[in-house]
Write a protein that holds these residues in place. Structure first.
Motif, PDB file in Angstrom:
ATOM      1  N   LEU A 240     -15.855  15.950  22.700  1.00 51.03           N
ATOM      2  CA  LEU A 240     -15.994  15.875  24.144  1.00 51.03           C
ATOM      3  C   LEU A 240     -15.624  17.297  24.574  1.00 51.03           C
ATOM      4  O   LEU A 240     -16.119  17.810  25.601  1.00 51.03           O
ATOM      5  N   GLN A 241     -15.013  18.142  23.715  1.00 48.65           N
ATOM      6  CA  GLN A 241     -14.940  19.467  24.119  1.00 48.65           C
ATOM      7  C   GLN A 241     -16.194  20.186  24.180  1.00 48.65           C
ATOM      8  O   GLN A 241     -16.401  21.189  25.190  1.00 48.65           O
ATOM      9  N   MET A 242     -16.938  19.924  23.353  1.00 45.66           N
ATOM     10  CA  MET A 242     -18.276  20.663  23.211  1.00 45.66           C
ATOM     11  C   MET A 242     -18.900  20.058  24.471  1.00 45.66           C
ATOM     12  O   MET A 242     -19.983  21.065  25.065  1.00 45.66           O
ATOM     13  N   ALA A 243     -18.821  19.097  24.872  1.00 43.46           N
ATOM     14  CA  ALA A 243     -19.706  18.413  26.228  1.00 43.46           C
ATOM     15  C   ALA A 243     -19.021  19.097  27.209  1.00 43.46           C
ATOM     16  O   ALA A 243     -20.177  19.460  28.026  1.00 43.46           O
ATOM     17  N   GLU A 244     -17.885  19.281  27.107  1.00 48.23           N
ATOM     18  CA  GLU A 244     -17.341  19.990  28.412  1.00 48.23           C
ATOM     19  C   GLU A 244     -17.842  21.542  28.601  1.00 48.23           C
ATOM     20  O   GLU A 244     -18.070  21.876  29.664  1.00 48.23           O
ATOM     21  N   ALA A 245     -17.797  22.050  27.371  1.00 51.89           N
ATOM     22  CA  ALA A 245     -18.379  23.471  27.212  1.00 51.89           C
ATOM     23  C   ALA A 245     -19.831  23.576  27.731  1.00 51.89           C
ATOM     24  O   ALA A 245     -20.077  24.566  28.353  1.00 51.89           O
ATOM     25  N   ILE A 246     -20.670  22.758  27.216  1.00 53.98           N
ATOM     26  CA  ILE A 246     -22.092  22.687  27.484  1.00 53.98           C
ATOM     27  C   ILE A 246     -22.434  22.553  28.956  1.00 53.98           C
ATOM     28  O   ILE A 246     -22.941  23.249  29.515  1.00 53.98           O
ATOM     29  N   TYR A 247     -21.536  21.663  29.612  1.00 54.55           N
ATOM     30  CA  TYR A 247     -21.819  21.448  31.046  1.00 54.55           C
ATOM     31  C   TYR A 247     -21.218  22.709  31.882  1.00 54.55           C
ATOM     32  O   TYR A 247     -21.921  22.938  32.798  1.00 54.55           O
ATOM     33  N   ALA A 248     -20.287  23.141  31.477  1.00 54.36           N
ATOM     34  CA  ALA A 248     -19.819  24.435  32.094  1.00 54.36           C
ATOM     35  C   ALA A 248     -20.828  25.454  32.109  1.00 54.36           C
ATOM     36  O   ALA A 248     -21.206  26.324  33.027  1.00 54.36           O
ATOM     37  N   ILE A 249     -21.407  25.782  30.878  1.00 52.29           N
ATOM     38  CA  ILE A 249     -22.438  26.571  30.860  1.00 52.29           C
ATOM     39  C   ILE A 249     -23.769  26.244  31.571  1.00 52.29           C
ATOM     40  O   ILE A 249     -24.223  27.205  32.496  1.00 52.29           O
ATOM     41  N   MET A 250     -24.288  25.071  31.808  1.00 50.46           N
ATOM     42  CA  MET A 250     -25.077  24.650  32.640  1.00 50.46           C
ATOM     43  C   MET A 250     -24.604  24.981  33.975  1.00 50.46           C
ATOM     44  O   MET A 250     -25.947  25.110  34.937  1.00 50.46           O
TER      45      MET A 250
END
Length: 267
Positions: free
Chosen positions: A216-226
């Protein structure tokens, strides 16, 4: 309209976690799998893709564009692991690894770039690895493929920026996924000079994955980049010491850093 996200390797692990997270945020998500018919309970549609086959990549991109009208974000996530003494890994396994982890992601980017250029916008996020920032013992081939994708990201970022397209990479550390199960392990050969050190390192690596962070940490990081209008070229996501190891590589003398890694892997 919701942005359209295309995630390679979306049937499990990080790709699946990212896709499910983005759906909850209201995005329209498509994933890929080599065998989508064997994937049950996916929360988003899966398109058949073998990243070693350029034609299957082009067909999948064309299908999504025809159905959704656009691809706003590519998450280039499909990849496999590989371990073993470099001397003992069969050449065919090394070649297959680079087909999946490097040449495949390149072909996916080549297939999606014309559409993004036509749109005059687009974001490509390449999933690499913290292992790509250093040559790790018995993971040298994996480190090489992910390190190469980091450099490809840097170069392509400059080549396409003028078209309104942004390219970045996210390097995860160890996450609790099924990557170890799908990884190619060179066998521990009885009587080999690598039998003991490789065998011990293999157990250590599997422990790191089993006790890794929540995807989930990766998902949150990718969402922040988007959501970032001006993202960086590189990101690292993982435990503090894993990310700090990259800093240490930059500042420590080579021999001292090598000794640190060997002590960590008990070599």
């Amino acid at each position: 309209m919701s942005k359209v996200i295309f995630i390679t390797g979306g049937s499990s692990g990080i790709g699946r976690s990212v896709g499910e997270f983005l759906i909850e945020k209201g995005y329209r998500v498509y994933g890929t799998s080599r065998n989508p018919d064997k994937v049950f309970e996916s929360k988003f549609p899966l398109v058949a893709v073998d990243v070693r086959n350029a034609e299957s990549i082009k067909a999948a991109i064309a299908h999504v564009v025809a159905e959704a009208g656009t691809i706003d974000v590519l998450v280039n996530n499909a990849g496999v692991g590989i371990t073993g003494p470099i001397e003992e890994i069969p050449a065919a396994e090394i070649q297959n690894h680079f087909e999946v982890n490097l040449f495949g992601p390149i072909e996916v980017m080549k297939a999606v770039l014309p559409q993004m250029r036509k749109q005059k916008r687009g974001l490509i996020i390449n999933i690499t690895s913290i292992a790509g920032y250093m040559g790790l013992p018995y993971r040298g081939i994996y480190s090489a493929s992910k390190g190469a994708l980091e450099l490809i990201t840097e170069a392509l970022s400059m080549e396409v920026k003028g078209f309104g397209i942004t390219i970045t990479s996210v390097a995860p550390g160890d996450f609790a996924t099924n990557i170890a199960a799908g990884r190619y392990h060179a066998p521990v050969i009885s009587g080999s000079p690598y039998e003991v050190p490789y065998g011990n390192t293999l157990k250590e690596m599997d422990t790191h994955v089993d006790t890794g962070s929540n995807p989930l940490q990766m998902a949150e990081a990718i969402y922040a980049i988007m959501k970032d209008p001006n993202p960086n070229v590189h990101y690292k996501v993982g435990a503090f010491m894993q990310k700090f190891s990259i800093v240490l590589k930059r500042v420590l003398p080579d021999k001292l850093y090598e000794k640190m890694l060997m002590n960590h892997y008990k070599l």
